[in-house]
Design an enzyme around this catalytic site. Structure first.
Site, PDB file in Angstrom:
ATOM      1  CB  CYS A 275      11.620  81.632  30.735  1.00  0.00           C
ATOM      2  SG  CYS A 275      10.494  82.214  32.089  1.00  0.00           S
TER       3      CYS A 275
ATOM      4  CG  HIS B 269      11.231  85.518  29.313  1.00  0.00           C
ATOM      5  ND1 HIS B 269      10.779  84.123  29.323  1.00  0.00           N
ATOM      6  CD2 HIS B 269      12.260  85.718  28.194  1.00  0.00           C
ATOM      7  CE1 HIS B 269      11.412  83.700  28.298  1.00  0.00           C
ATOM      8  NE2 HIS B 269      12.301  84.393  27.723  1.00  0.00           N
TER       9      HIS B 269
ATOM     10  CG  HIS C 113      14.865  82.707  25.670  1.00  0.00           C
ATOM     11  ND1 HIS C 113      13.539  83.266  25.562  1.00  0.00           N
ATOM     12  CD2 HIS C 113      15.474  82.552  24.600  1.00  0.00           C
ATOM     13  CE1 HIS C 113      13.422  83.652  24.309  1.00  0.00           C
ATOM     14  NE2 HIS C 113      14.455  83.080  23.713  1.00  0.00           N
TER      15      HIS C 113
END
Length: 205
Positions: free
Chosen positions: A78, A131, A143
């Site tokens: 990510c 994240h 993402h």
């Protein structure tokens, strides 16, 4: 599914309880039309990045597999994905990890998010961001998902709604500090300075 440490399959099942159908080109067309200046909206993000360039870069990576620690077409995580998009769209060098990226820019609440903002989540520890994605609008964000690879998901899904920490938007000062480019006579020195401060640029390939 390749999981990050501490992730739970049962919890990840809630990631797609508000699905986004990227196979339906109307979804892609909607994103492009609504957020790249064709509807009377500015074609530049608040951070000064051309929206169409940002969106084009994102769409080039959709479908790329997820790999923790990865930074290339065979697998990317990510934070490397966000770092790559910002670097290729605006010559901006962000830190390598979500935890460090969360320390960059101005804090933005969910109801103030705009296209191009970074958004952060705690996926296995509430003590730090683990994240990160890029906000697109209408509660959608791009993402690198550990389950689906690079994709577009909804902030309204149970999984992400419960883990959302906040957004970050680069200020003019941040842009000045983090941007490098061929037109900048001091770009080499600036890049060396950024790298020395921990903004490690992933070896994209």
């Amino acid at each position: 599914v390749l999981l990050q440490e501490g992730e739970n399959i049962a919890e990840l099942e809630k990631e797609d309880d508000v699905p986004v159908d990227l196979d339906n080109m109307e979804t892609v067309r909607f994103l492009l039309d609504a957020y790249t200046g064709t509807s009377g909206i500015s074609d530049i993000t608040e951070s000064g990045i051309p929206k169409k360039v940002l969106m084009d870069r994102i769409m080039e990576w959709v479908g790329t597999p997820y790999h923790f620690g990865g930074s290339g077409a065979n697998g990317i995580d990510c934070s490397a994905f966000v770092q790559y998009i910002y670097y290729k769209s605006g010559s901006i060098i962000l830190p390598r990890t979500a935890r460090d990226q969360y320390e960059i820019g101005m804090r933005i609440d969910r109801d103030e998010l705009e296209f191009g903002d970074m958004i952060f989540f705690h996926t296995y520890s509430r003590s730090f961001a683990s994240h990160v994605g890029i906000y697109l609008g209408d509660n959608l964000f791009a993402h690198a998902s550990s389950r689906y690879g690079v994709t577009v998901s909804s902030l309204e899904s149970t999984y992400y709604a419960n883990r959302f920490i906040g957004g970050r938007r680069l200020s003019i000062h941040d842009m000045d500090q983090l941007t490098v480019g061929d037109q900048d006579n001091q770009s080499d020195n600036k890049q060396k300075t950024l790298l020395s401060k921990g903004a490690v640029l992933a070896p994209f390939f």
